[in-house]
Design an enzyme around this catalytic site. Structure first.
Site, PDB file in Angstrom:
ATOM      1  N   TYR A 237       0.711  -1.137   0.078  1.00 21.83           N
ATOM      2  CA  TYR A 237       0.057   0.173   0.018  1.00 21.83           C
ATOM      3  C   TYR A 237       0.943   1.385   0.157  1.00 21.83           C
ATOM      4  O   TYR A 237       0.625   2.288  -0.080  1.00 21.83           O
ATOM      5  CB  TYR A 237      -1.010   0.141   1.176  1.00 21.83           C
TER       6      TYR A 237
ATOM      7  N   LYS B 111       3.559 -15.554   2.287  1.00 19.57           N
ATOM      8  CA  LYS B 111       3.318 -16.205   0.932  1.00 19.57           C
ATOM      9  C   LYS B 111       4.966 -16.472   0.479  1.00 19.57           C
ATOM     10  O   LYS B 111       5.429 -16.217  -0.261  1.00 19.57           O
ATOM     11  CB  LYS B 111       2.823 -15.292  -0.170  1.00 19.57           C
TER      12      LYS B 111
ATOM     13  N   ASP C  72      -2.985 -18.239   1.973  1.00 19.86           N
ATOM     14  CA  ASP C  72      -3.964 -18.922   1.113  1.00 19.86           C
ATOM     15  C   ASP C  72      -4.584 -20.102   1.989  1.00 19.86           C
ATOM     16  O   ASP C  72      -5.770 -20.421   2.079  1.00 19.86           O
ATOM     17  CB  ASP C  72      -3.569 -19.472  -0.183  1.00 19.86           C
TER      18      ASP C  72
ATOM     19  N   ASP D  66      -4.994  -6.851   6.097  1.00 20.65           N
ATOM     20  CA  ASP D  66      -6.210  -6.049   5.604  1.00 20.65           C
ATOM     21  C   ASP D  66      -7.197  -7.098   5.457  1.00 20.65           C
ATOM     22  O   ASP D  66      -8.521  -7.131   5.963  1.00 20.65           O
ATOM     23  CB  ASP D  66      -5.959  -5.325   4.558  1.00 20.65           C
TER      24      ASP D  66
ATOM     25  N   ASP E 124     -10.531  -8.689   8.271  1.00 19.63           N
ATOM     26  CA  ASP E 124     -11.953  -8.838   7.842  1.00 19.63           C
ATOM     27  C   ASP E 124     -12.617 -10.253   7.838  1.00 19.63           C
ATOM     28  O   ASP E 124     -13.826 -10.319   8.242  1.00 19.63           O
ATOM     29  CB  ASP E 124     -12.017  -8.093   6.399  1.00 19.63           C
TER      30      ASP E 124
END
Ligand code: NAD
Length: 365
Positions: free
Chosen positions: A140, A197, A229, A253, A257
């Site tokens: 980001y 990852k 994942d 992020d 959620d």
């Protein structure tokens, strides 16, 4: 008597309603536990754009910097959606995060026994996860651009335009967030999971290397690794097995959620954003300004009230007061009090509005 000074940003939409509720609880809890919290209200978000032409006036950032902590409702709404992106209400959040050096976002995802049937996931025994998300680095904030391009793909398809974002982390950024995550895990059930990852990303491999190094200082905490994942699947199938999770900005992020949704409603989820020890942290519900229900009395104030509990614990070390607020929330739920977002129409439920839920929590104190 301990005295604290907080900057309060009510913001837009339901922000003022839920922050007023949280302040009522804070008033009650400070009387009960014998400390004093003085607060000053500052504008930010859409209301600041309307009044000052900018989402984060200097006076607000300075007021926050000069406080011991910041309590924030939410910012944004359709009224400001067409404004140029660099002036949108949400820019206030980025300005506060970078202006206060808030590099860590803590999001607890706790399944309240009384709300089990509000979860989209069935047969959960327990869930009590602390998600620690890196907040000021990664993709980001990395180098990004888009440009036109005349190249063609191997199958003859023209590329036309290219856009890229860069995931980049320094050792220092990884070290400070993993160190914090180990400290948090040590205060819980001493288990930390690093989500990355590393099978694909070089930056993830640096995360693993540094986490293993920092682990030397926390041998009493167990550390394991999970690909993002796989983690997103495991969160659904065995959420009760996680304790503390630490991860990068983007993975955090998304996963926070997901974890939050498993608990039932965004109206229940608090968060804390922390910087260096001794600097003001920011405490806010994870949800937005909910313009669809603003002014209707339907807003669930519990996420903001629980954010106050986080502030009491993480910023002020007023652990007994924090426990009392969390216990009062549990009592309100056990008593059957339900705002509409967490109501399932079950027997014994007592439908309440924002104020009614706040009253129930205060009664539980
Ligand atoms: P939202 O979280 O505001 O609302 C999503 C849904 O959840 C809505 O149906 C809303 O009514 C409901 N909801 C949210 N909080 C609730 C509560 N406390 N009680 C009951 N129901 C609740 O997300 P959105 O609709 O995508 O965003 C609305 C605005 O908020 C946008 O302008 C967005 O940019 C902004 N936003 C701000 C923040 C922040 O200030 N930290 C975070 C996310 C979104």
């Amino acid at each position: 008597m301990n005295e604290y000074k907080i900057a309060v940003i009510k913001g837009d939409g339901i922000g003022p309603e839920i922050v007023d509720s949280a302040l009522r609880v804070l008033d009650r809890v400070q009387d009960k536990f014998g400390f004093r919290v003085n607060y000053e209200v500052f504008p930010a978000g859409g209301c600041a754009i309307d009044k000052y032409g900018m989402p984060l006036p200097d006076e607000t950032l300075e007021g926050c910097r000069a406080s011991d902590a910041v309590l924030l409702g939410a910012v944004g709404g359709p009224k400001w959606d067409s404004i140029e992106p660099s002036l949108r209400p949400e820019r206030a959040l980025l300005g506060l995060r970078s202006g206060l050096g808030l590099y860590a976002n803590l999001r607890p995802a706790i399944m309240f026994e009384e709300l089990k049937d509000a979860s989209p996931v069935k047969n959960i025994d327990k869930m009590d996860i602390m998600m620690v998300r890196e907040l000021t680095g990664g993709i980001y904030f990395g180098d990004s651009d888009s440009y036109s391009c005349n190249d063609i793909l191997p199958d003859g398809t023209p590329k036309v335009r290219i856009a890229y974002d860069t995931e980049s982390y320094s050792e220092g950024e990884i070290r400070r967030i993993t160190d914090l995550a180990f400290r948090i895990a040590r205060g819980r059930s001493r288990h930390l999971t690093l989500v990355d990852k590393a099978n694909v990303l070089t930056s993830s491999r640096l995360w693993r290397e540094i986490a293993e190094d920092v682990h030397d200082d926390y041998r009493d905490v167990s550390l394991d690794f999970l690909y993002v994942d796989n983690c997103s699947m495991q969160l659904i199938s065995r959420p009760g097995d996680f304790d503390t999770i630490v991860t990068s900005n983007m993975f955090g992020d998304i996963l926070s959620d997901e974890a939050g949704q498993i608990t039932g409603s965004v109206g229940m989820l608090p968060s804390a954003s922390l910087g260096k020890t001794g600097t003001p942290g920011m405490y806010e519900p994870i949800h937005g300004s909910a313009p669809d229900i603003a002014g209707t009395g339907k807003a669930n104030p519990l996420a903001t009230i629980l954010s106050v509990a986080m502030m009491l614990r993480w910023q002020f070390g007023e652990n007994e007061a924090a426990d009392a607020v969390e216990e009062a929330v549990r009592k309100a739920l056990a008593g059957g009090y339900r705002t509409s977002d967490i109501s399932r129409g079950n027997a014994g439920e007592i439908p309440v509005d924002t104020n009614g839920m706040t009253d129930a929590v205060i009664a539980g104190l």
